[in-house]
Design an enzyme around this catalytic site. Sequence first.
Site, PDB file in Angstrom:
ATOM      1  N   ARG A  20       0.829  -1.195   0.000  1.00  0.00           N
ATOM      2  CA  ARG A  20       0.000   0.000   0.000  1.00  0.00           C
ATOM      3  C   ARG A  20       0.873   1.258   0.000  1.00  0.00           C
ATOM      4  NH1 ARG A  20       1.463   1.904   4.073  1.00  0.00           N
ATOM      5  NH2 ARG A  20       0.305   3.772   3.492  1.00  0.00           N
ATOM      6  N   GLY A  21       0.191   2.419  -0.119  1.00  0.00           N
ATOM      7  CA  GLY A  21       0.921   3.681  -0.270  1.00  0.00           C
ATOM      8  C   GLY A  21       1.119   3.919  -1.768  1.00  0.00           C
ATOM      9  N   CYS A 129      -1.651   9.019   8.347  1.00  0.00           N
ATOM     10  CA  CYS A 129      -1.486   7.786   7.572  1.00  0.00           C
ATOM     11  C   CYS A 129      -0.016   7.378   7.538  1.00  0.00           C
ATOM     12  CB  CYS A 129      -2.075   7.949   6.170  1.00  0.00           C
ATOM     13  SG  CYS A 129      -2.304   6.375   5.300  1.00  0.00           S
ATOM     14  N   ASP A 198      -1.929  10.824  -2.750  1.00  0.00           N
ATOM     15  CA  ASP A 198      -2.185   9.748  -3.714  1.00  0.00           C
ATOM     16  C   ASP A 198      -2.294  10.329  -5.110  1.00  0.00           C
ATOM     17  OD1 ASP A 198      -3.108   8.462  -1.067  1.00  0.00           O
ATOM     18  OD2 ASP A 198      -2.934   6.838  -2.535  1.00  0.00           O
TER      19      ASP A 198
HETATM   20  C1  RUB Z   1      -1.866   5.734   1.821  1.00  0.00           C
HETATM   21  C2  RUB Z   1      -1.874   7.221   1.811  1.00  0.00           C
HETATM   22  C3  RUB Z   1      -0.530   7.896   1.715  1.00  0.00           C
HETATM   23  C4  RUB Z   1      -0.245   8.183   0.237  1.00  0.00           C
HETATM   24  C5  RUB Z   1       1.193   8.646   0.023  1.00  0.00           C
HETATM   25  O1  RUB Z   1      -3.164   5.194   1.688  1.00  0.00           O
HETATM   26  O2  RUB Z   1      -2.877   7.871   1.778  1.00  0.00           O
HETATM   27  O3  RUB Z   1      -0.540   9.110   2.402  1.00  0.00           O
HETATM   28  O4  RUB Z   1      -0.468   7.025  -0.529  1.00  0.00           O
HETATM   29  O5  RUB Z   1       2.073   7.615   0.380  1.00  0.00           O
HETATM   30  P1  RUB Z   1      -3.350   3.591   1.674  1.00  0.00           P
HETATM   31  P2  RUB Z   1       3.562   7.546  -0.251  1.00  0.00           P
HETATM   32  O6  RUB Z   1      -2.799   3.076   2.948  1.00  0.00           O
HETATM   33  O7  RUB Z   1      -4.831   3.406   1.530  1.00  0.00           O
HETATM   34  O8  RUB Z   1      -2.605   3.081   0.459  1.00  0.00           O
HETATM   35  O9  RUB Z   1       4.208   8.868   0.044  1.00  0.00           O
HETATM   36  O10 RUB Z   1       4.206   6.395   0.458  1.00  0.00           O
HETATM   37  O11 RUB Z   1       3.413   7.320  -1.710  1.00  0.00           O
END
Ligand code: RUB
Length: 325
Positions: A20-21, A129, A198
């Site tokens: 995720r992320g 998050c 995102d």
């Molecule tokens: C993760 C989320 C993060 C962004 C950015 O949501 O909202 O703030 O994806 O993350 P989920 P990064 O857990 O639903 O995937 O900077 O790691 O890309």
Amino acid sequence: MRVPAEVYRIADLIKTMRVRGAGRIARTAAYAMKIAALKHPGGELGEFKAYMRETAHVLGSTRPTAVSLHNALRYVLNRVERAQSLEEAVAAAVDAADSFIQSSLNAVRVIGEIGSKLIEDGDTVLTHCNSSAALAVLKTAHSSGKRIRVYATETRPKFQGLLTYRELAGSGVPVTLIPDSAVRFVMREVDKVVVGADTVAANGAVINKVGTSLIALAAHEARVRFYVATETYKFSPATILGELVTIEEREPEEVVPTDLLTRHPNLKVRNPAFDVTPPDYIDAIITERGVIPPKAAAVILLEDYGATLAEELATITLDIEDSTA
Ligand code: RUB
């Protein structure tokens, strides 16, 4: 040609959020495209291109909100589409996937360096998050000797705040976990908010984990700086032409236990995974290309996609002219 089982397995990891992320899912999808290219069973160039499009479709159907996923897939596919032979197409897919992953990791590192300059010694920073880009800013500030404290929200219903806690604590950053609903209560102690993204829309609105927009509101009220750390491949080209970003709604079971849902069949639950923070509530966006005001998102998008958009618009104009001739 059939999409290999590995790709379905990776797609499942993304859908069920074991990966995720936005950055991670984009890199994982690029890696899956590489696996598919290496595992192709042979055949014609046209068949290979169709097979790669189908692979991208399987991966792209997992989570709708993070444009990083779709931009990564498009990046690999565009290189494949331009190839003139099967060997060239396979090599292009592998090379594009590798270079996407490499430049994505590099972008996070550079964001950490640039963003850490906005953090001052003694700052208390709130994050929401679990964002690699936001944490790169905090970890770089800490490792450069700035004494910072972090408030990490739990981030219900999936508790990604625990990942943030573990990552920051593991790097020696003092971190305190709070319930999401305590954000306004602690805001009086906070100097800066840093979150990830995102998707960034052309008007500078940021789509991030649900709750981000409420945090922005509380920061705005308390005159606390609100920063978004994000790689520019999370900027959405479709939003230049006014397309809206789809907000993922996940299963009610993530919010309430299944037996409760069974006992109360009329209980309605909504579980939006993301929300939209308008540009007016964002002080700056920290990217690997520098710190920009949110409204400059369109400039980055036009730099990156202007030529493609101009081509698309020309085709539309020609179509209209043809149909009126
Ligand atoms: C993760 C989320 C993060 C962004 C950015 O949501 O909202 O703030 O994806 O993350 P989920 P990064 O857990 O639903 O995937 O900077 O790691 O890309």
